[in-house]
Enzyme design. Sequence first.
Site, PDB file in Angstrom:
ATOM      1  N   CYS A 139       0.830  -1.212   0.000  1.00  0.00           N
ATOM      2  CA  CYS A 139       0.000   0.000   0.000  1.00  0.00           C
ATOM      3  C   CYS A 139       0.858   1.253   0.000  1.00  0.00           C
ATOM      4  O   CYS A 139       1.643   1.460   0.921  1.00  0.00           O
ATOM      5  CB  CYS A 139      -0.909  -0.010   1.233  1.00  0.00           C
ATOM      6  SG  CYS A 139      -2.603  -0.315   0.773  1.00  0.00           S
ATOM      7  N   THR A 205      -0.541  -1.187  -5.981  1.00  0.00           N
ATOM      8  CA  THR A 205      -0.792   0.034  -6.752  1.00  0.00           C
ATOM      9  C   THR A 205       0.436   0.945  -6.831  1.00  0.00           C
ATOM     10  O   THR A 205       1.364   0.818  -6.045  1.00  0.00           O
ATOM     11  CB  THR A 205      -1.961   0.813  -6.136  1.00  0.00           C
ATOM     12  OG1 THR A 205      -1.654   1.047  -4.766  1.00  0.00           O
ATOM     13  CG2 THR A 205      -3.255   0.046  -6.261  1.00  0.00           C
ATOM     14  N   CYS A 347      -7.717  -0.161 -46.123  1.00  0.00           N
ATOM     15  CA  CYS A 347      -7.324   1.222 -45.791  1.00  0.00           C
ATOM     16  C   CYS A 347      -8.502   2.175 -45.954  1.00  0.00           C
ATOM     17  O   CYS A 347      -9.185   2.161 -46.976  1.00  0.00           O
ATOM     18  CB  CYS A 347      -6.176   1.653 -46.692  1.00  0.00           C
ATOM     19  SG  CYS A 347      -5.665   3.359 -46.417  1.00  0.00           S
TER      20      CYS A 347
END
Lengths: 435, 434
Positions: A139, A205, A347
């Site tokens: 954390c 994180t 394309c």
Amino acid sequence: MADLTSNFIGIHSPNPFWLASAPPTDKAYNVVRAFEAGWGGVVWKTLGEDGPPLVNVNGPRYGAWHSGDRRLVGFNNIELITDRPLDLNVREITQVKKDWPDRAMIVSLMVPCNEDAWKEILHKIEDTGADGIELNFGCPHGMSERGMGAAVGQVPEYVEMVTRWCKEYSAMPVIVKLTPNISDIRQSARAAHNGGANAVSMINTINSIISVDLDTFSINPSTGGKGTHGGYCGPAVKPIALNMVAEVARDEQTRGLPISGIGGITTWRDAVDFIALGAGNVQVCTAAMTYGFKVIDDMVTGLSDFMDSKGFASVDEIVGKAVDKVTDWKYLDLNTIVKAQIDQEQCIECGRCHVVCEDTSHQAISATKDGSRHFEVIDEECVGCNLCVSVCPVEGCISLRELSVGEIDKRTGETVSGEYANWTTHANNPMRTNQ
Amino acid sequence: MDIRAARLTADEYAHNFSDMHPPLGDTAALVEADRCYFCYDAPCTEACPTGIDVAGFISMIKSGNNSGAARLILQENIIGGSCARVCPTETLCEQACVRNEQDHRPVSIGLLQRHAVDAAINAGQQFFSRAPDTGKRVAIVGAGPAGLSCAHGLARQGHQVTIIEAREKSGGLNEYGLAAYKMLDDFASREIEYIAAIGGIEIRYGQHLGDDFDTGSLLNEFDAIFLGMGLDGVNSLNLANEEVDGVMSAVDYISQIRQSGDLSELPVGRQVVVIGGGMTAIDIATQVKLLGADEVTLVYRRGPEAMVASEEEREFTQIKGVKILYNAKPVNIITVDGHVREVEFERKGETFSLPADMLFKAIGQNFDAKLDGAVELEKGRIRVDAQRKTSVAGIWAGGDCVCDGEDLTVAAAQDGKLAAKSINEYLLKSGRGE
């Protein structure tokens, strides 16, 4: 339908999808809903030491980065570990595990970095019947200021020390959750390994600030006009997580150490990426927090269909399939020559490939032919960099073609030899070795 | 003969005449803007008669830079708000969109343009200011799209502009033409207020060219003239009985609808025939149907491929319940008691007739201004060069009244813009004025 049952370090679950330790696993109500929805297991939101529960901010805890159509691509949070009493969590964990014996129940833990604190909580968790513990060394906000979470994870010696305590005072399998806020993830993984960890889970994180409010100049999210960095997650972090998983999977010292893959997994494809790069199972949070628990349906059926189509009988057969395909730059074959080619049928003539190549790369795509709009690769200039492929809005319209042996690379005038040769032996490398 | 007003309830009128393409909300605009690929040398810009940097303004909407987007649009086309509503985008920018190739649905450029411009106009955000007064004076005949575009361009350069308008209101076709569901509320007049807010623009109403003034008198009073009076005459069917009751000009009735404060006061027939193949024909047929007519038949003398109205316009009117008949030529108007009752057509050598309480002529307009040979004409309209100069020094022209124009609002805007540029150069060089 392929067999999705998972055995991760002896922990069984009906599928390899666990909910990561986070808000979705904070209490029985949510976890039961998750199990009803079909999740294979959960890592219960991190418990702290006994005593007065800690408090969260009463302002916003989350911040998001959106794409133009308001899809959430990046997400961060400043929520702390559980703010509910330890006893209540322990009671609920015990009950839920009893009611859902086939699901994996892992308990995430974070207590101060002293032996007694860990010893005490480990005994409490052991009594719940949980299948294992995960050490929250990741954390990056709040708790790290108090010497826990990432503050531990960033010091390999501490990682090893705490892991060792946990192995010593508990018979439960120990998963060490690693922080990405470190320069070399392998150091942390090695420390966990040396401490006796059964597995590592990664990534936690990433330190982040979502944005600045351009009216008030406070950051988002802010509480009372000020904000703090939060932990970044969601689809945007997946490539960072994949690299770290691969780093650990192919490291000599940690090779074979089970990995629980985490980081922006939103679909079954994301999960396969992690598994192929060495993860034995995966953990999910942001996708559930964005769409609800129902996202498990696609993950399970998608993975199953994928396995059927490729002939994989079990998830274990995919684990690490891509690890050997990751190498160092210096070992890449410099004699492999590719050129971009544009499928004129597909394309749509947006010209994006031309302008980016012209402005920022190798001037290798022309914009006109006989005076009209027409985009074509100039082989004499193309280095095969993949920029045009990356920006083309039509998938499959531009591809890279590998020149075959004997063909001439029009850019260099050299013939493709087909012989593998890398930088370590290249003539231009002053540090080259002779073969 | 069955011609009546108040065929519908108030709710039905309100529903029928609501916005043809409702505006995008903020989120919808972001999602739509996100579909734009920001093409290199974007084909949509190429396809816009005023050369708006479409990909550029859409990328600005995407980033929340709405005023940048509006500025980019308005600097090329000051009536970009009207054009966003009335342009046949399906044959212009949106036809050129590369998304057509990929998923058969272009980026909704018109709606995005409206989104950006409306926000700026509603906020009264002005992007251009008037240069110091040059002392030069320019007369503009006609307060339609061409004249307004020219007026704004000249006012920016510091010239004093006087617009002379025959009608009671400005806006030309934006005010008096076009279907009501394309130009809702009072947008046309709000746009003019916005344009005039730059300063240096005076408008004289109720002044008719040829009656109240002529180019000669204007040249005495002003340093230059821009003619933008549009087309005043309505083409005739060249049939007997064309003057009987119930035979009407589509342009006139469209104007009545636009100016009506209460649609339930407008009488429409139960059975209505419209003759024509352009946007005016579509606009009258659709609106008469929406006013409560039972059967509206639009008859065109050639096939769909020759029709000026686009496929989208044709589909729109058909969805609203109008029937289209192709390859049929009107040959006879049958009357009862001095009122139209039937219209006879010829198709592939056979004749048939359609009952009609009303017959609308929408077969084009013609140039009918009293110029008395002041400037040279070509194919019945004013001849101009690339800079929109007429044959006479000091006189420019643009919009529907010039030869070889596209008869589009956006083309008129471009004419006005180009003329303003040319007039400005002329005024700076010439010693006239102070």
